[in-house]
Design a protein around this motif. Structure first.
Motif, PDB file in Angstrom:
ATOM      1  N   TRP A 196       0.829  -1.211   0.000  1.00 48.41           N
ATOM      2  CA  TRP A 196       0.000   0.000   0.000  1.00 48.41           C
ATOM      3  C   TRP A 196       0.854   1.248   0.000  1.00 48.41           C
ATOM      4  N   HIS A 197       2.003   1.172   0.678  1.00 46.98           N
ATOM      5  CA  HIS A 197       2.925   2.311   0.661  1.00 46.98           C
ATOM      6  C   HIS A 197       3.370   2.593  -0.780  1.00 46.98           C
ATOM      7  N   MET A 198       3.752   1.516  -1.483  1.00 48.01           N
ATOM      8  CA  MET A 198       4.163   1.682  -2.882  1.00 48.01           C
ATOM      9  C   MET A 198       3.013   2.260  -3.704  1.00 48.01           C
ATOM     10  N   SER A 230       0.922   4.321  -2.748  1.00 43.29           N
ATOM     11  CA  SER A 230       0.815   5.761  -2.499  1.00 43.29           C
ATOM     12  C   SER A 230       1.639   6.516  -3.541  1.00 43.29           C
ATOM     13  N   HIS A 231       2.781   5.943  -3.917  1.00 47.44           N
ATOM     14  CA  HIS A 231       3.601   6.589  -4.947  1.00 47.44           C
ATOM     15  C   HIS A 231       2.947   6.457  -6.312  1.00 47.44           C
ATOM     16  N   VAL A 232       2.371   5.277  -6.588  1.00 51.24           N
ATOM     17  CA  VAL A 232       1.721   5.068  -7.878  1.00 51.24           C
ATOM     18  C   VAL A 232       0.520   6.010  -8.025  1.00 51.24           C
ATOM     19  N   LEU A 290      15.904  10.824  -1.133  1.00 53.89           N
ATOM     20  CA  LEU A 290      15.876  10.679   0.326  1.00 53.89           C
ATOM     21  C   LEU A 290      14.655   9.859   0.754  1.00 53.89           C
ATOM     22  N   HIS A 291      13.520  10.084   0.060  1.00 54.60           N
ATOM     23  CA  HIS A 291      12.309   9.342   0.390  1.00 54.60           C
ATOM     24  C   HIS A 291      12.510   7.845   0.124  1.00 54.60           C
ATOM     25  N   VAL A 292      13.111   7.529  -1.031  1.00 49.58           N
ATOM     26  CA  VAL A 292      13.336   6.120  -1.379  1.00 49.58           C
ATOM     27  C   VAL A 292      14.286   5.467  -0.373  1.00 49.58           C
ATOM     28  N   ALA A 310      14.542   6.320   2.815  1.00 46.74           N
ATOM     29  CA  ALA A 310      13.725   6.094   4.016  1.00 46.74           C
ATOM     30  C   ALA A 310      12.820   4.879   3.811  1.00 46.74           C
ATOM     31  N   ASP A 311      12.270   4.749   2.588  1.00 44.12           N
ATOM     32  CA  ASP A 311      11.449   3.580   2.263  1.00 44.12           C
ATOM     33  C   ASP A 311      12.247   2.297   2.427  1.00 44.12           C
ATOM     34  N   GLY A 312      13.539   2.350   2.031  1.00 42.38           N
ATOM     35  CA  GLY A 312      14.404   1.176   2.145  1.00 42.38           C
ATOM     36  C   GLY A 312      14.531   0.735   3.594  1.00 42.38           C
TER      37      GLY A 312
HETATM   38 ZN   LIG Z   1       7.602   5.940   0.106  1.00 43.10          ZN
END
Ligand SMILES: [Zn+2]
Length: 189
Positions: free
Chosen positions: A21-23, A25-27, A128-130, A132-134
């Protein structure tokens, strides 16, 4: 994203569902902006219509943030339910897909980390967001691995709650920014 959500449901892993669902959010954010750009370009030369491009983008951002916030709330409720009544998790399947997600995340980070990163603020913010996602992907993987070895189902539910909170933080800031643009907020004094 789709694989994470589907396997998350199949394997009963809230951590994986939260990742998916997080992914999404980007889509959602990128997809709706893309549609907004197409619509804006299509009607920008029209002599019959006139509208504010920025507001169209703000409206799409606001909409996707509301949808994702609703999903995050459902996920938190579901995760708390699992904390109280744990369901058996298919750890092997979930871990394989969590690793796949981490690989995709790393590739995204590498693609964004090029020379322009130092000059373009949007790319730097995305990088930076990616990153943090990692870290959240790693946390989900850790929760699943520790859960499998020590039979601790609650780690997955907690990871699901953390993932939902991350979506909430993102959705809140987007609702605030797009909302300000939508109502033309100005400070008078
Ligand atoms: Zn994210």
């Amino acid at each position: 994203m789709v694989i994470e959500i589907v396997v998350g449901f199949y394997s009963n892993s809230m951590a994986l569902q939260a990742e998916g669902w997080h992914m999404s959010s980007h889509v959602f954010a990128i997809g709706l902006s893309w549609i907004a750009y197409i619509v804006a370009r299509k009607y920008s030369d029209s002599e019959y219509l006139s509208f504010h491009r920025e507001k169209l983008l703000a409206l799409t951002g606001f909409t996707s943030a509301i949808v994702l916030q609703i999903i995050a709330v459902i996920m938190v409720i579901e995760s708390i339910t699992r904390l109280i009544n744990p369901l058996p998790i298919k750890f092997n399947e979930a871990i394989v897909i969590a690793i796949l997600g981490l690989v995709v995340n790393s590739i995204s980070a590498m693609l964004l980390h090029h020379d322009h990163e130092h000059t373009d603020h949007n790319i730097r913010a995305a990088y930076l967001h990616v990153l943090a996602d990692g870290i959240t992907s790693l946390a989900a993987l850790f929760a699943l691995t520790a859960g499998m070895y020590f039979n601790l189902y609650f780690l997955d539910a907690i990871s699901g709650i953390i993932g939902s909170l991350v979506i909430t933080i993102w959705a809140f800031s987007l609702i605030k920014r797009s909302g300000i643009a939508l109502i033309d907020l100005k400070r008078m004094k």
